[in-house]
Design a protein around this motif. Structure first.
Motif, PDB file in Angstrom:
ATOM      1  N   PHE A  66       9.381  13.246  -1.797  1.00  0.00           N
ATOM      2  CA  PHE A  66       8.689  13.528  -0.542  1.00  0.00           C
ATOM      3  C   PHE A  66       8.045  12.254   0.008  1.00  0.00           C
ATOM      4  O   PHE A  66       8.159  11.943   1.202  1.00  0.00           O
ATOM      5  N   LEU A  67       7.378  11.496  -0.866  1.00  0.00           N
ATOM      6  CA  LEU A  67       6.745  10.249  -0.429  1.00  0.00           C
ATOM      7  C   LEU A  67       7.790   9.218   0.005  1.00  0.00           C
ATOM      8  O   LEU A  67       7.605   8.502   1.006  1.00  0.00           O
ATOM      9  N   PHE A  68       8.865   9.132  -0.751  1.00  0.00           N
ATOM     10  CA  PHE A  68       9.916   8.156  -0.438  1.00  0.00           C
ATOM     11  C   PHE A  68      10.516   8.429   0.942  1.00  0.00           C
ATOM     12  O   PHE A  68      10.749   7.510   1.734  1.00  0.00           O
ATOM     13  N   ARG A  69      10.721   9.701   1.219  1.00  0.00           N
ATOM     14  CA  ARG A  69      11.257  10.079   2.537  1.00  0.00           C
ATOM     15  C   ARG A  69      10.262   9.735   3.645  1.00  0.00           C
ATOM     16  O   ARG A  69      10.652   9.235   4.706  1.00  0.00           O
ATOM     17  N   CYS A  70       8.979   9.961   3.393  1.00  0.00           N
ATOM     18  CA  CYS A  70       7.960   9.606   4.390  1.00  0.00           C
ATOM     19  C   CYS A  70       7.936   8.099   4.630  1.00  0.00           C
ATOM     20  O   CYS A  70       7.810   7.634   5.775  1.00  0.00           O
ATOM     21  N   LYS A  71       8.053   7.335   3.540  1.00  0.00           N
ATOM     22  CA  LYS A  71       8.076   5.872   3.679  1.00  0.00           C
ATOM     23  C   LYS A  71       9.301   5.415   4.481  1.00  0.00           C
ATOM     24  O   LYS A  71       9.213   4.486   5.300  1.00  0.00           O
ATOM     25  N   HIS A  72      10.425   6.063   4.223  1.00  0.00           N
ATOM     26  CA  HIS A  72      11.634   5.705   4.966  1.00  0.00           C
ATOM     27  C   HIS A  72      11.464   5.996   6.452  1.00  0.00           C
ATOM     28  O   HIS A  72      11.840   5.169   7.308  1.00  0.00           O
ATOM     29  N   VAL A  73      10.909   7.155   6.772  1.00  0.00           N
ATOM     30  CA  VAL A  73      10.663   7.494   8.184  1.00  0.00           C
ATOM     31  C   VAL A  73       9.725   6.468   8.805  1.00  0.00           C
ATOM     32  O   VAL A  73       9.942   6.009   9.939  1.00  0.00           O
ATOM     33  N   ASP A  74       8.682   6.086   8.081  1.00  0.00           N
ATOM     34  CA  ASP A  74       7.729   5.099   8.594  1.00  0.00           C
ATOM     35  C   ASP A  74       8.414   3.769   8.866  1.00  0.00           C
ATOM     36  O   ASP A  74       8.175   3.129   9.902  1.00  0.00           O
ATOM     37  N   ARG A  75       9.287   3.337   7.971  1.00  0.00           N
ATOM     38  CA  ARG A  75       9.986   2.063   8.163  1.00  0.00           C
ATOM     39  C   ARG A  75      10.915   2.117   9.372  1.00  0.00           C
ATOM     40  O   ARG A  75      11.013   1.162  10.144  1.00  0.00           O
ATOM     41  N   GLN A  76      11.601   3.250   9.557  1.00  0.00           N
ATOM     42  CA  GLN A  76      12.505   3.377  10.702  1.00  0.00           C
ATOM     43  C   GLN A  76      11.737   3.364  12.020  1.00  0.00           C
ATOM     44  O   GLN A  76      12.166   2.740  13.007  1.00  0.00           O
ATOM     45  N   LEU A  77      10.604   4.043  12.037  1.00  0.00           N
ATOM     46  CA  LEU A  77       9.789   4.050  13.258  1.00  0.00           C
ATOM     47  C   LEU A  77       9.187   2.669  13.519  1.00  0.00           C
ATOM     48  O   LEU A  77       9.058   2.252  14.683  1.00  0.00           O
ATOM     49  N   GLN A 120       2.753   1.159  -6.376  1.00  0.00           N
ATOM     50  CA  GLN A 120       3.153  -0.251  -6.453  1.00  0.00           C
ATOM     51  C   GLN A 120       3.838  -0.615  -5.140  1.00  0.00           C
ATOM     52  O   GLN A 120       5.055  -0.497  -4.995  1.00  0.00           O
ATOM     53  N   GLY A 121       3.077  -1.062  -4.157  1.00  0.00           N
ATOM     54  CA  GLY A 121       3.597  -1.237  -2.802  1.00  0.00           C
ATOM     55  C   GLY A 121       4.691  -2.271  -2.656  1.00  0.00           C
ATOM     56  O   GLY A 121       5.743  -2.005  -2.067  1.00  0.00           O
ATOM     57  N   ASP A 122       4.497  -3.481  -3.204  1.00  0.00           N
ATOM     58  CA  ASP A 122       5.490  -4.542  -3.012  1.00  0.00           C
ATOM     59  C   ASP A 122       6.821  -4.200  -3.663  1.00  0.00           C
ATOM     60  O   ASP A 122       7.890  -4.518  -3.141  1.00  0.00           O
ATOM     61  N   PHE A 123       6.764  -3.537  -4.800  1.00  0.00           N
ATOM     62  CA  PHE A 123       7.990  -3.128  -5.476  1.00  0.00           C
ATOM     63  C   PHE A 123       8.808  -2.188  -4.588  1.00  0.00           C
ATOM     64  O   PHE A 123      10.023  -2.339  -4.431  1.00  0.00           O
ATOM     65  N   LEU A 124       8.155  -1.222  -3.975  1.00  0.00           N
ATOM     66  CA  LEU A 124       8.861  -0.243  -3.150  1.00  0.00           C
ATOM     67  C   LEU A 124       9.469  -0.900  -1.918  1.00  0.00           C
ATOM     68  O   LEU A 124      10.631  -0.642  -1.573  1.00  0.00           O
ATOM     69  N   VAL A 125       8.698  -1.759  -1.243  1.00  0.00           N
ATOM     70  CA  VAL A 125       9.199  -2.413  -0.028  1.00  0.00           C
ATOM     71  C   VAL A 125      10.423  -3.255  -0.347  1.00  0.00           C
ATOM     72  O   VAL A 125      11.444  -3.199   0.367  1.00  0.00           O
ATOM     73  N   HIS A 126      10.336  -4.019  -1.410  1.00  0.00           N
ATOM     74  CA  HIS A 126      11.462  -4.881  -1.771  1.00  0.00           C
ATOM     75  C   HIS A 126      12.692  -4.049  -2.137  1.00  0.00           C
ATOM     76  O   HIS A 126      13.818  -4.360  -1.710  1.00  0.00           O
ATOM     77  N   PHE A 127      12.472  -2.995  -2.883  1.00  0.00           N
ATOM     78  CA  PHE A 127      13.608  -2.166  -3.278  1.00  0.00           C
ATOM     79  C   PHE A 127      14.259  -1.502  -2.070  1.00  0.00           C
ATOM     80  O   PHE A 127      15.498  -1.448  -1.965  1.00  0.00           O
ATOM     81  N   MET A 128      13.457  -0.996  -1.154  1.00  0.00           N
ATOM     82  CA  MET A 128      14.024  -0.338   0.033  1.00  0.00           C
ATOM     83  C   MET A 128      14.797  -1.334   0.902  1.00  0.00           C
ATOM     84  O   MET A 128      15.789  -0.969   1.547  1.00  0.00           O
TER      85      MET A 128
END
Length: 704
Positions: free
Chosen positions: A501-512, A381-389
């Motif tokens: 593991f996925l959440f951490r990867c998403k966080h790294v992607d957002r920071q980059l 659920q992409g939009d949910f994750l982006v909004h939550f982060m």
């Protein structure tokens, strides 16, 4: 019977009344015991007082014809366990159940030989009679009760035969040879039964052990059709009580076993609520379990019998009324060589399995729950994750002890309500939690995962000094009974490992991505040849690495495996198959997501850590040097506005320490990336799914 262990249902049965032991004259042995105590006080020899009637002399004093009449009369008494005048019963010292018969040595030798041929029949009767009396007590169990009842019916026929012989004797129509002739048909059957009884008594058999003994003896007597038929009939009579217990289990899911004879044990201390807490799912595996002593005729189908009752219990726990088809009911009591009982058990299993599967799929919407978990815990659920982060960034950057789980939960609920997830009726089951350790430490703590020992023993990757919520945040899911059978605590834990593991990867992607935007913001300031341009290339390589990793995890691992599992669940025939397919899906995802490959995972975690350090450093460097002008300010042609920031940034980026720092990040990232390539290539021989990831990683390396 020995008391059962504390993990199973304790058998409780009435005790044998004391009068059954203190008043022996109520039993069939009183004839012998009364005579033994009142008349035969001498250790050996024959006293004239031992004969209750007749002349005061030995039998040898009589004519042969008279001796024959006396011996026949004594033998008819001995055949029902009563001593005669010249035939005595002697019990073996120390073995009260073993008896021998003695005759007056003055008896005619021909009569002695004929009498001795009939003695085994008399001994068998006494042994069977004693077994019937002793095994009819409560403590010996239903199988022994049924076996003793069948033997009692047989003894009634035997005693009727003796009564008929006595009638013929009184009419003067029975000779010694005639008695021997009429006794022969019963001889083999009675001796075979006495053999079975002796083994059962010596070993104190009960329950399935008695049934196995009867069956083995019946097979051993295959050459004697009459004896084999008798033993098979005894087996059927003894098994009826056992099959009655079995029938209630496979048709109702109830263990009605007052004497602990059934081969399925129930552990009532395990409740269904424990499935959501117990990582080992002991309720499903150990609430009902097989015991030792399975009847041989049920050995090949014992697992199916256990499963059938388990399924029926699940439906009863759900309040679902189960009605077994009438045509299949009450047929299980028929036990024979046609193996019809096996067909009944299979029919009951098929019914219970399909009924439970339909209940879980239709009423409790198993597929919908799994799809909902996929949306949230596998980040579908992409939009949910982006909004939550976005809204939880400040809270997640705090240390573990400073994080408010309640605030995170409220932010999670807000993200669920304001995105497409609001349309999901299962979103209320989603909760958030904060673990106490990083992902690698958590993997090392799980005892059933293959890589746990390596994680726990390895010291090459230290635990961060200050672990924040970004490393420990996880989602959880409320699962109610009976779906907790499939989505157990263990299954949820594996989902959470993949999510972290996925959440951490998403966080790294957002920071980059943030760092890349900062680089793009100063692109118009013409930074070519400076450390900024080199940093921009490094940022692009890092982004390609993390995007390649996310693409591999999402489109080459999770999605294909999910569709395979989904199609298998559609064709599953039982809930155990559903559990098996679901567990296989999770284990395959864990392995292909690198979580069970310690060497690869630690390299990837080190690379992600470098990416985060670099993103934070470059954003701080550029943002603290100048205020990045807006696009409008850079395109309006005002040289004065852009010249000063450009000069300030160039001065900063030409600082040797800044350039060295960026070169250090670049060198360390490239070194880790190059070392990861060979590891993936070598691992791909044993794990072919790593081939694509290796190609992506090597492709990133070539860009450098």
């Amino acid at each position: 019977m020995e008391p059962m262990t504390t993990t199973t249902t304790t058998s409780s049965f009435p005790s044998t009344p004391r009068w059954n032991i203190d008043r022996p004259f109520l039993t069939g042995r009183f004839h012998q015991e009364a005579k033994a105590t009142s008349r035969f006080t001498e250790a050996k020899g024959f006293s004239m007082d031992s004969f209750s009637a007749g002349p005061d002399k030995a039998i040898g004093c009589f004519d042969a014809a008279v001796q024959e009449l006396i011996v026949i009369d004594d033998l008819l008494s001995a055949m029902v366990g009563i001593e005669g005048r010249y035939i005595l019963i002697k019990r073996v010292r120390g073995k009260e159940d073993n008896v021998t018969f003695q005759v007056d040595p003055s008896m005619d030798l021909a009569l002695q030989e004929l009498a001795k041929k009939i003695f085994p029949l008399c001994e068998s009767f006494m042994m069977i009679n004693q077994f019937v009396e002793s095994r009819s007590q409560f403590k010996n169990g239903l199988v022994n009760h049924a076996f003793a009842a069948a033997l009692r019916a047989l003894l009634l026929d035997y005693q009727a035969m003796v009564a008929q012989l006595e009638h013929q004797f009184q009419l003067g129509r029975l000779s010694m040879q005639g008695l021997w002739f009429y006794c022969q048909p019963m001889m083999g059957s009675m001796q075979a039964l006495s053999t079975v009884i002796q083994k059962a008594s010596t070993n104190n058999f009960a329950g399935s052990a008695v049934l196995n003994l009867l069956q083995s003896q019946a097979k051993a007597m295959a050459g004697d059709n009459a004896v084999r038929s008798l033993l098979e009939k005894m087996t059927q009579c003894a098994s009826n009580a056992y099959l009655g217990i079995l029938e209630r289990w496979v048709y109702e899911g109830v263990i009605d076993d007052p004497y602990g004879e059934f081969f399925i044990a129930e552990n009532k201390s395990l409740q269904k609520e424990s499935l959501t807490l117990d990582y080992d799912a002991k309720f499903w595996r150990q609430r009902y379990s097989l015991k030792d002593g399975i009847p041989s005729f049920l050995a090949n189908i014992a697992g199916k019998i256990l499963t059938t009752g388990k399924y029926l219990n699940v439906m009863r726990e759900c309040g679902h009324h189960v009605q077994v088809p009438v045509s299949e009911n009450s047929k299980l009591m028929i036990f024979g060589s046609n193996h019809h009982y096996l067909e009944c058990i299979k029919a009951a299993y098929d019914f219970a399995s399909s009924e439970l599967l339909n209940l879980i799929k239709e009423k409790y919407d198993l597929i919908g729950k799994l799809r909902s978990i996929k949306h949230y815990l596998l980040l579908d659920q992409g939009d949910f994750l982006v909004h939550f982060m976005d809204i939880s960034r400040d809270e997640l950057t705090k240390k573990i002890d400073e994080i408010s789980v309640e605030k995170l939960q409220s932010l999670l609920d807000l993200a669920l309500r304001t995105t497409a997830a609001a349309a999901d009726p299962c979103n209320e089951d989603l909760t958030c939690c904060v673990e106490r350790s990083s992902l690698l430490k958590r993997l090392g703590a799980l005892k059933d995962l293959e890589a746990s020992r390596t994680f726990s023993d390895g010291n090459d990757l230290e635990e961060p000094v200050s672990v924040t919520g970004l490393e420990t945040f996880s989602l959880s899911y409320k699962v109610q009974w009976p779906l907790s059978i499939v989505i157990s605590r263990k299954a949820l834990t594996k989902y959470q490992l993949i999510f972290r593991f996925l959440f951490r990867c998403k966080h790294v992607d957002r920071q980059l991505c943030g760092a890349w935007q900062v680089h793009q913001g100063v692109r118009a300031l013409k930074m070519r040849g400076t450390a900024i341009s080199r940093s921009s290339l490094l940022c692009r390589s890092m982004l390609k690495f993390i995007n390649s990793l996310l693409h591999y995890l999402t489109f080459e691992v999770l999605e294909p495996n999910w569709h395979i599992m989904h199609s298998r669940l559609q064709t599953a025939k039982s809930i155990d198959e559903v559990v098996q397919h679901h567990d296989f899906f999770l284990d395959k995802c864990l392995r292909e997501c690198l979580l069970l490959l310690p060497e690869v995972l630690k390299k990837v975690e080190k690379l992600k850590s470098l990416c985060l350090q670099y993103a934070a450093a470059t954003q701080w460097l550029i943002s603290s040097s100048i205020d990045i002008p807006k696009l409008g300010e850079l395109s309006d042609g005002s040289v004065g506005n852009s010249r000063s920031p450009s000069r300030a940034l160039k001065l900063t980026t030409r600082n040797p320490s800044v350039a060295d720092s960026i070169l250090k990040f670049e060198k360390e990232f490239n070194a880790e990336l190059l070392s990861l390539g060979p590891i993936l290539s070598s691992s791909s021989q044993a794990e072919p799914y790593l081939t694509h990831l290796a190609q992506w990683i090597l492709g990133v390396g070539k860009d450098q």
